[in-house]
Design a protein around this motif. Structure first.
Motif, PDB file in Angstrom:
ATOM      1  N   VAL A  82       0.836  -1.203   0.000  1.00  0.00           N
ATOM      2  CA  VAL A  82       0.000   0.000   0.000  1.00  0.00           C
ATOM      3  C   VAL A  82       0.869   1.250   0.000  1.00  0.00           C
ATOM      4  O   VAL A  82       0.624   2.197  -0.764  1.00  0.00           O
ATOM      5  CB  VAL A  82      -0.932  -0.001   1.229  1.00  0.00           C
ATOM      6  N   LEU A  83       1.909   1.259   0.841  1.00  0.00           N
ATOM      7  CA  LEU A  83       2.801   2.416   0.896  1.00  0.00           C
ATOM      8  C   LEU A  83       3.495   2.644  -0.445  1.00  0.00           C
ATOM      9  O   LEU A  83       3.598   3.781  -0.910  1.00  0.00           O
ATOM     10  CB  LEU A  83       3.839   2.213   2.002  1.00  0.00           C
ATOM     11  N   ILE A  84       3.980   1.563  -1.057  1.00  0.00           N
ATOM     12  CA  ILE A  84       4.644   1.681  -2.361  1.00  0.00           C
ATOM     13  C   ILE A  84       3.654   2.156  -3.413  1.00  0.00           C
ATOM     14  O   ILE A  84       3.967   3.016  -4.254  1.00  0.00           O
ATOM     15  CB  ILE A  84       5.259   0.328  -2.780  1.00  0.00           C
ATOM     16  N   GLY A  85       2.447   1.612  -3.359  1.00  0.00           N
ATOM     17  CA  GLY A  85       1.446   1.973  -4.359  1.00  0.00           C
ATOM     18  C   GLY A  85       1.010   3.418  -4.288  1.00  0.00           C
ATOM     19  O   GLY A  85       0.563   3.988  -5.286  1.00  0.00           O
ATOM     20  N   LEU A  86       1.138   4.028  -3.115  1.00  0.00           N
ATOM     21  CA  LEU A  86       0.688   5.413  -2.938  1.00  0.00           C
ATOM     22  C   LEU A  86       1.788   6.434  -3.209  1.00  0.00           C
ATOM     23  O   LEU A  86       1.537   7.638  -3.148  1.00  0.00           O
ATOM     24  CB  LEU A  86       0.173   5.603  -1.508  1.00  0.00           C
TER      25      LEU A  86
ATOM     26  N   ILE B  33       5.432  -1.005  -8.352  1.00  0.00           N
ATOM     27  CA  ILE B  33       4.742  -2.013  -7.546  1.00  0.00           C
ATOM     28  C   ILE B  33       5.192  -3.420  -7.935  1.00  0.00           C
ATOM     29  O   ILE B  33       5.305  -4.312  -7.092  1.00  0.00           O
ATOM     30  CB  ILE B  33       3.205  -1.860  -7.697  1.00  0.00           C
ATOM     31  N   ASP B  34       5.476  -3.633  -9.228  1.00  0.00           N
ATOM     32  CA  ASP B  34       5.951  -4.945  -9.686  1.00  0.00           C
ATOM     33  C   ASP B  34       7.379  -5.221  -9.226  1.00  0.00           C
ATOM     34  O   ASP B  34       7.747  -6.372  -8.969  1.00  0.00           O
ATOM     35  CB  ASP B  34       5.885  -5.028 -11.218  1.00  0.00           C
TER      36      ASP B  34
ATOM     37  N   GLY C   5      -2.153  -5.791  -3.901  1.00  0.00           N
ATOM     38  CA  GLY C   5      -1.418  -5.226  -5.030  1.00  0.00           C
ATOM     39  C   GLY C   5      -2.184  -5.308  -6.332  1.00  0.00           C
ATOM     40  O   GLY C   5      -2.187  -4.365  -7.137  1.00  0.00           O
ATOM     41  N   GLY C   6      -2.850  -6.443  -6.566  1.00  0.00           N
ATOM     42  CA  GLY C   6      -3.572  -6.627  -7.817  1.00  0.00           C
ATOM     43  C   GLY C   6      -4.843  -5.813  -7.906  1.00  0.00           C
ATOM     44  O   GLY C   6      -5.115  -5.171  -8.932  1.00  0.00           O
ATOM     45  N   LEU C   7      -5.635  -5.797  -6.832  1.00  0.00           N
ATOM     46  CA  LEU C   7      -6.927  -5.113  -6.864  1.00  0.00           C
ATOM     47  C   LEU C   7      -6.785  -3.597  -6.748  1.00  0.00           C
ATOM     48  O   LEU C   7      -7.547  -2.851  -7.369  1.00  0.00           O
ATOM     49  CB  LEU C   7      -7.817  -5.644  -5.737  1.00  0.00           C
TER      50      LEU C   7
END
Length: 243
Positions: free
Chosen positions: A34-38, A52-53, A121-123
């Motif tokens: 979540v932190l990386i995705g934001l 993210i990947d 990560g996927g959703l």
């Protein structure tokens, strides 16, 4: 077989009573995703790959390592300090059964953490599916077995939970460095990257990353994971003590 089943069932119940082992360790990798995705990336380029990947193999490996190197040996060492293992020594239970039961419970926790990483990560952030699913699953099995065997070494040798926790963290953070937690593999200096090939967590991250982009893991990383697994299993079984 009944002794193994009973021991595993008991360990599951005890594991679920520990809020750190049963709660934080399995969900930590998903929180990291979540932190990386934001993170706002702007125009930064990562070789055509999403950040993210790149970080998913790192998050997964850290989750497995936290469970194997910290949670597992701490619980087993607490058993030793509290006299639980001494009481077990008066039963027909063999050391291998007790160690295998703890490993099985913590393997389950590691699998839960991996599933959560892919779900979150996927959703939420479009995490890509592994390009080589067979290779990905193989590496996960090897990586979990490798780190659990090292955790069992600490569990076999440490006299109490405080010592085991300290040893686990002393192993975890250097391994996390070589896994690319702060500097992803492609950005590592050549010497650090070369060393990481032979560090369990570094080999696991690089092997997972290869399968994510559709390649088969390198033979070197497979051999490193298997080698550490064999070494850890032999040492844990040899030096296990009840008290």
């Amino acid at each position: 077989m009944s002794a193994v089943r009973t021991t595993v069932t008991t360990e599951v119940r005890l594991f679920l009573r520990d809020p750190v082992a049963a709660g934080f360790a399995p969900i930590f990798p998903a929180l990291l995703m979540v932190l990386i995705g934001l993170i706002p990336l702007g125009d930064e380029d990562f070789g055509g790959r999403a950040l993210i990947d790149i970080y998913a193999p790192i998050a997964i490996s850290m989750g497995v390592a936290m469970t194997a190197l910290v949670s597992l040996p701490t619980i087993m060492s607490n058993y030793r300090e509290q006299g639980v293992l001494r009481r077990l020594s008066a039963t027909p239970a063999r050391p291998s059964v007790v160690l295998a039961a703890q490993a099985a419970v913590n393997c389950g926790a590691a699998v839960v953490s991996i599933i959560l990483v892919h779900l979150v990560g996927g959703l939420a952030f479009g995490l890509s599916a592994p390009g080589s699913l067979a290779g990905y699953l193989l590496v996960l099995v090897l990586g979990i077995g490798c780190l659990m065997s090292l955790g069992l070494v600490s569990a076999a040798l440490c006299s109490n939970g405080r010592v085991a926790s300290g040893v686990g963290n002393a192993l975890f953070f250097p391994m996390a460095f070589f896994a690319g937690t702060w500097t992803p593999g492609p950005a590592m200096p050549d010497l650090v990257r070369a060393i990481s090939d032979f560090v369990p967590l570094g080999a696991l991250v690089q092997a997972l990353d290869a399968t994510v982009v559709g390649e088969w893991p390198s033979l070197l990383h497979v051999v490193v994971l298997v080698g550490w697994t064999v070494l850890g299993s032999v040492v844990a079984a040899r030096f296990f003590r009840w008290a």
